[in-house]
Scaffold this motif. Structure first.
Motif, PDB file in Angstrom:
ATOM      1  N   UNK A 502      14.533  11.651   7.377  1.00  0.00           N
ATOM      2  CA  UNK A 502      13.587  11.115   6.406  1.00  0.00           C
ATOM      3  C   UNK A 502      13.285   9.634   6.622  1.00  0.00           C
ATOM      4  N   UNK A 503      13.837   9.047   7.654  1.00  0.00           N
ATOM      5  CA  UNK A 503      13.619   7.618   7.885  1.00  0.00           C
ATOM      6  C   UNK A 503      12.161   7.307   8.181  1.00  0.00           C
ATOM      7  N   UNK A 504      11.426   8.286   8.713  1.00  0.00           N
ATOM      8  CA  UNK A 504      10.008   8.069   9.026  1.00  0.00           C
ATOM      9  C   UNK A 504       9.172   7.891   7.762  1.00  0.00           C
ATOM     10  N   UNK A 505       9.717   8.263   6.608  1.00  0.00           N
ATOM     11  CA  UNK A 505       8.946   8.186   5.366  1.00  0.00           C
ATOM     12  C   UNK A 505       9.255   6.934   4.556  1.00  0.00           C
ATOM     13  N   UNK A 506      10.025   6.026   5.122  1.00  0.00           N
ATOM     14  CA  UNK A 506      10.404   4.819   4.377  1.00  0.00           C
ATOM     15  C   UNK A 506       9.174   4.005   3.991  1.00  0.00           C
ATOM     16  N   UNK A 507       8.259   3.817   4.936  1.00  0.00           N
ATOM     17  CA  UNK A 507       7.060   3.021   4.649  1.00  0.00           C
ATOM     18  C   UNK A 507       6.163   3.712   3.623  1.00  0.00           C
ATOM     19  N   UNK A 508       6.069   5.038   3.709  1.00  0.00           N
ATOM     20  CA  UNK A 508       5.231   5.773   2.768  1.00  0.00           C
ATOM     21  C   UNK A 508       5.828   5.701   1.355  1.00  0.00           C
ATOM     22  N   UNK A 509       7.148   5.776   1.265  1.00  0.00           N
ATOM     23  CA  UNK A 509       7.796   5.633  -0.037  1.00  0.00           C
ATOM     24  C   UNK A 509       7.571   4.242  -0.613  1.00  0.00           C
ATOM     25  N   UNK A 510       7.593   3.252   0.254  1.00  0.00           N
ATOM     26  CA  UNK A 510       7.336   1.887  -0.192  1.00  0.00           C
ATOM     27  C   UNK A 510       5.896   1.763  -0.708  1.00  0.00           C
ATOM     28  N   UNK A 511       4.958   2.376   0.015  1.00  0.00           N
ATOM     29  CA  UNK A 511       3.545   2.353  -0.382  1.00  0.00           C
ATOM     30  C   UNK A 511       3.358   3.000  -1.753  1.00  0.00           C
ATOM     31  N   UNK A 512       3.983   4.153  -1.956  1.00  0.00           N
ATOM     32  CA  UNK A 512       3.875   4.856  -3.238  1.00  0.00           C
ATOM     33  C   UNK A 512       4.436   3.999  -4.369  1.00  0.00           C
ATOM     34  N   UNK A 513       5.549   3.325  -4.121  1.00  0.00           N
ATOM     35  CA  UNK A 513       6.154   2.487  -5.154  1.00  0.00           C
ATOM     36  C   UNK A 513       5.246   1.333  -5.536  1.00  0.00           C
ATOM     37  N   UNK A 514       4.648   0.668  -4.549  1.00  0.00           N
ATOM     38  CA  UNK A 514       3.724  -0.435  -4.838  1.00  0.00           C
ATOM     39  C   UNK A 514       2.520   0.072  -5.625  1.00  0.00           C
ATOM     40  N   UNK A 515       1.981   1.235  -5.229  1.00  0.00           N
ATOM     41  CA  UNK A 515       0.846   1.819  -5.954  1.00  0.00           C
ATOM     42  C   UNK A 515       1.228   2.151  -7.392  1.00  0.00           C
ATOM     43  N   UNK A 516       2.454   2.643  -7.583  1.00  0.00           N
ATOM     44  CA  UNK A 516       2.918   2.979  -8.933  1.00  0.00           C
ATOM     45  C   UNK A 516       3.041   1.733  -9.798  1.00  0.00           C
ATOM     46  N   UNK A 517       3.528   0.651  -9.222  1.00  0.00           N
ATOM     47  CA  UNK A 517       3.668  -0.598  -9.981  1.00  0.00           C
ATOM     48  C   UNK A 517       2.301  -1.123 -10.404  1.00  0.00           C
ATOM     49  N   UNK A 518       1.321  -1.084  -9.477  1.00  0.00           N
ATOM     50  CA  UNK A 518      -0.035  -1.546  -9.810  1.00  0.00           C
ATOM     51  C   UNK A 518      -0.666  -0.656 -10.885  1.00  0.00           C
ATOM     52  N   UNK A 519      -0.477   0.657 -10.754  1.00  0.00           N
ATOM     53  CA  UNK A 519      -1.044   1.591 -11.731  1.00  0.00           C
ATOM     54  C   UNK A 519      -0.433   1.368 -13.106  1.00  0.00           C
ATOM     55  N   UNK A 520       0.885   1.206 -13.155  1.00  0.00           N
ATOM     56  CA  UNK A 520       1.545   0.945 -14.435  1.00  0.00           C
ATOM     57  C   UNK A 520       1.082  -0.390 -15.013  1.00  0.00           C
ATOM     58  N   UNK A 521       0.980  -1.399 -14.162  1.00  0.00           N
ATOM     59  CA  UNK A 521       0.533  -2.712 -14.635  1.00  0.00           C
ATOM     60  C   UNK A 521      -0.875  -2.683 -15.206  1.00  0.00           C
ATOM     61  N   UNK A 522      -1.741  -1.827 -14.643  1.00  0.00           N
ATOM     62  CA  UNK A 522      -3.132  -1.762 -15.128  1.00  0.00           C
ATOM     63  C   UNK A 522      -3.210  -1.223 -16.551  1.00  0.00           C
TER      64      UNK A 522
END
Length: 613
Positions: A502-522
Motif C-alpha cells: 500500500x506504499x504506492x497510495x501514500x500520496x493519494x491518501x495525502x491528497x484525499x486528506x488535504x481535500x477533506x480539510x478544505x471541504x470541511x473548512x468551506x
C-alpha cells in the motif's frame, strides 16, 4: 387571472398574534415550545452542532491516514491522553473516532438534523395545518433527542473513551466490556443514547404520519400534496417500522454485556481463557442491525430527495416531470428497502442461493432510484433555470446520487462484493450516494426555506462559494477512494506504513486528506452566512422564489397557528409552473381553477364548473 405574488396586507404581515397564537415566556416559546416551526429550528441548530463535531472527528483520523509520520502533539489540548508520547493518535481511540464519526453523521445529523428539521417545519405549513397533531409529543421528540445527544456527547470525554466498535457496533467486540477500552462505559452510553434517540424518532414519526393523514386543509388531497410531504410521510413510515428492531438488538446486546446471556456470544477466548458463553451468534445481531440499517439509508436520503423535487421544479419554472411516477418510486424504494438488508452480509458465509436472492432484490431497487434521477433530469431539460444556491445544491445532489448509485450496482453483486467488502470502495460509495447527497439536500433546504424560517435572505455570493468548494471537494475526497478500494485498500486500518503493497497510495491518501480539510473548512463559510443572515440578512419578501406551495401564503414570519384567520383552501396541485395560457409563470395552490380559464386543462375545466369559491 393568475396571482403573481401572495397578497397579504402589511398589517397582516406584522400582526403579532391571532387567536391561535400561544402567549408565554421565553422558556415556553423557545425552549419547551410546542410550535412545530420552533421545534424544527431546534433540530436544525442541534444538527449543525453535531455536523461540526462529526466532521471534525473525520478530519482528525484523516490526518492520521494522510500524514502517518506527522506529530500530532498539538492536538493534546483537545484529545488529552489519547495522544501517545510519540505524538500519535492512540490506536484504540482511532477506532473510537471512526465509530463516533459514523454514528453522529448517520443518526444525529442526517436523520435527526435533516428529517427532524424539515418534517417539523414544512409538514403543517405545506398541508395547511395549524400545527402537528400533537404539539406535546413533538416537544418530547426533540427533548428525547437532546437527552440522547447529551449522553453521546458525555461519552466523548470519559476516561476509557467513547464506543469503539464501529458505527454498526458488531459483537463480539461490542458485547464484551473487557475486550478494549472502547467496549466499556463508552459502549454502554452509546446504547442508552441510541434508545433515547429511537424514542425521539418514533414520537416524531407518529406525529408526522398522523398530521399528514388527518390535518390536511380543505382541498388538499393526497394527489395535491407536494413531493416533499410524500417524502417525509413515507420516511416516517419507514422509521416507525424499522427503528424498533434496533431497540431489540440493543436490548439483547445489553443483556449479553451485563447479565451473562449469550444471544450473540459463543466460544469466546480472551487472553487464552475461555468465557462461559455458548450458543449465541454474532450474525443474529447483523440481521437485526441491518433490518434497520438499510431502511435507515432511505430514511436519510428520501427527505433530501423530496426537498430536491420541490427546489428543482420551482427553480426550473416547470412542473415536476412524472409526479405520480415520483410518488411510485418513493413507495417502491420504501417497500424494497425492507427486503435487501442482507446485501451487507454477503461475506458472512450465507448460502449462495440466499445471496443471489438478495442480489436480485438489490439490483431491482436501483430501478425506482433511476426513475427519480430521470425525472429530475427531464424536469431540468429546457427549463428556465434560476441558479439560486438552493438550486445548485439540488443539482449537486442529483450528480452525487447518480455517480454514487452506479457504484452500488458493483457492491450489489454478491461475487464482486466479496472482493470489495470492507474496502474504501464501500466508504466512497455510501459517502457519495447517501452521506453527501443527503447533506446537499439538507443544505439546499436551508438555503431555500431560510426566508420562511427567519424572515431574511442568505447571501447568494457566499452561497455560490460554499457550493463550489463543497461540490468539488466532495468529489476530490471520494472519487480517489474508489480507486484505492478496488486496489484492496481496507477501511478502519490505523496505519498502512508497514504494508509495502500500500506504499504506492501514500500520496493519494495525502491528497484525499488535504481535500477533506478544505471541504470541511468551506462549511464555515456557510456557518457565517447562516448566523449572520439571521440578524443582518436582507429582509425577505412574502414569496421570494415565486413558489406555489402553501407555506408562502403565511405572513413572512408566521406565529404559532401559521395563518391569521381561516386556513387556506387548495384547488390545484403544487407544480403549476409555466402553464400554457397563463399570464404568470406560476399559479399558487390557493388560486381557484375558475379564476384561470385561459390555462385550464380539459379535466381542470370540468373541475372548475363544480368549484365552490
Amino acid at each position: 387571472m393568475a396571482v403573481t405574488e401572495v397578497q397579504l396586507d402589511e398589517h397582516v404581515d406584522h400582526a403579532a398574534h391571532d387567536e391561535h397564537e400561544h402567549h408565554g415566556n421565553f422558556v415556553t416559546n423557545y425552549i419547551f415550545s410546542q410550535d412545530h416551526k420552533v421545534i424544527g429550528k431546534q433540530f436544525l441548530m442541534a444538527g449543525i452542532f453535531w455536523a461540526i463535531i462529526g466532521g471534525g472527528l473525520s478530519i482528525i483520523f484523516r490526518l492520521q491516514l494522510g500524514f502517518p509520520d506527522l506529530n500530532l502533539e498539538w492536538l493534546r489540548p483537545i484529545l488529552g491522553g489519547w495522544i501517545t508520547e510519540a505524538g500519535k493518535i492512540d490506536t484504540e481511540f482511532y477506532l473510537a473516532l471512526v465509530t463516533m464519526h459514523g454514528t453522529i453523521m448517520v443518526f444525529f445529523v442526517l436523520t435527526a438534523g435533516l428529517s427532524g428539521t424539515f418534517s417539523n417545519f414544512l409538514i403543517p405549513l405545506q398541508i395547511g395545518a395549524r400545527d402537528m397533531a400533537s404539539g406535546f409529543m413533538n416537544m418530547l421528540s426533540f427533548w428525547f433527542f437532546m437527552l440522547s445527544s447529551v449522553l453521546m456527547f458525555i461519552s466523548l470525554f470519559i476516561s476509557t473513551g467513547p464506543a469503539a466498535g464501529g458505527w454498526t457496533i458488531y459483537p463480539p467486540l461490542s458485547a464484551l466490556p473487557q475486550a478494549i477500552s472502547g467496549s466499556g462505559l463508552g459502549m454502554t452510553l452509546w446504547l442508552v443514547s441510541m434508545v433515547f434517540f429511537i424514542a425521539s424518532q418514533l414520537l416524531g414519526g407518529i406525529n408526522y404520519i398522523s398530521t399528514v393523514i388527518n390535518l390536511r386543509t380543505k382541498g388538499m388531497s393526497f394527489t395535491k400534496m407536494p413531493l416533499t410531504i410524500w417524502a417525509f410521510f413515507l420516511t416516517a413510515i419507514l422509521g416507525l417500522l424499522s427503528f424498533p428492531v434496533l431497540v431489540a438488538a440493543a436490548l439483547l446486546l445489553v443483556f449479553d454485556r451485563s447479565f451473562g446471556t449469550s444471544f450473540y456470544l459463543s466460544d469466546i477466548f480472551i487472553g487464552g481463557e475461555a468465557l462461559p458463553n455458548s450458543g449465541g451468534s454474532p450474525i443474529l445481531f447483523q440481521h437485526l442491525f441491518w433490518f434497520l440499517g438499510h431502511p435507515e439509508v432511505y430514511i436519510i436520503i428520501m427527505p433530501a430527495l423530496g426537498i430536491t423535487s420541490e427546489i428543482i421544479s420551482t427553480n426550473s419554472r416547470k412542473p415536476i416531470f412524472g409526479y405520480r411516477a415520483m410518488i411510485g418510486s418513493l413507495m417502491g424504494i420504501g417497500v424494497l428497502s425492507f427486503v435487501v438488508w442482507a446485501h451487507h452480509m454477503f461475506v458472512t458465509g450465507m448460502s449462495p442461493f440466499l445471496g443471489s436472492i438478495f442480489m436480485i432484490l438489490t439490483l431491482i431497487i436501483a430501478v425506482p432510484s433511476a426513475i427519480k434521477s430521470f425525472n429530475y433530469i427531464t424536469t431540468l431539460w429546457k427549463g428556465n433555470i434560476r441558479f439560486t444556491t438552493a438550486m445548485m445544491f439540488s443539482i449537486g445532489l442529483v450528480s452525487l446520487f447518480i455517480s454514487g448509485g452506479v457504484t452500488g450496482i458493483f457492491l450489489g453483486n454478491s461475487a464482486l462484493d466479496i472482493f470489495l467488502h470492507d474496502t474504501y470502495f464501500v466508504v466512497a460509495h455510501f459517502h457519495l450516494v447517501m452521506g453527501s447527497s443527503a447533506f446537499f439536500g439538507m443544505v439546499a433546504g436551508i438555503y431555500h426555506w431560510f426566508p420562511k424560517m427567519f424572515g431574511r435572505m442568505m447571501d447568494e455570493k457566499l452561497g455560490y462559494i460554499h457550493f463550489w468548494l463543497t461540490f468539488i471537494g466532495v468529489y476530490l475526497v471520494f472519487f480517489p477512494l474508489h480507486y484505492i478500494g478496488i486496489a484492496g485498500f481496507p477501511r478502519r486500518y490505523y496505519s498502512f506504513t508497514n504494508f509495502d503493497a500500500f506504499s504506492d497510495f501514500a500520496d493519494l491518501n495525502m491528497f484525499v486528506t488535504v481535500a477533506a480539510i478544505i471541504t470541511f473548512g468551506s462549511q464555515f463559510i456557510f456557518l457565517f452566512n447562516f448566523f449572520y443572515s439571521i440578524y443582518r440578512g436582507r429582509k425577505a419578501t412574502l414569496n421570494p422564489w415565486n413558489s406555489n406551495t402553501l407555506e408562502w401564503t403565511t405572513p413572512r414570519e408566521p406565529g404559532h397557528g401559521n395563518w391569521p384567520g381561516e386556513l387556506p383552501t387548495v384547488y390545484r396541485w403544487p407544480y403549476d409552473y409555466s402553464k400554457p395560457g397563463s399570464e404568470a409563470d406560476f399559479i399558487p395552490q390557493t388560486v381557484p381553477l375558475s379564476h384561470t380559464p385561459e390555462s385550464n386543462l380539459p379535466h381542470e375545466a370540468e373541475e372548475a364548473k363544480n368549484e365552490k369559491v
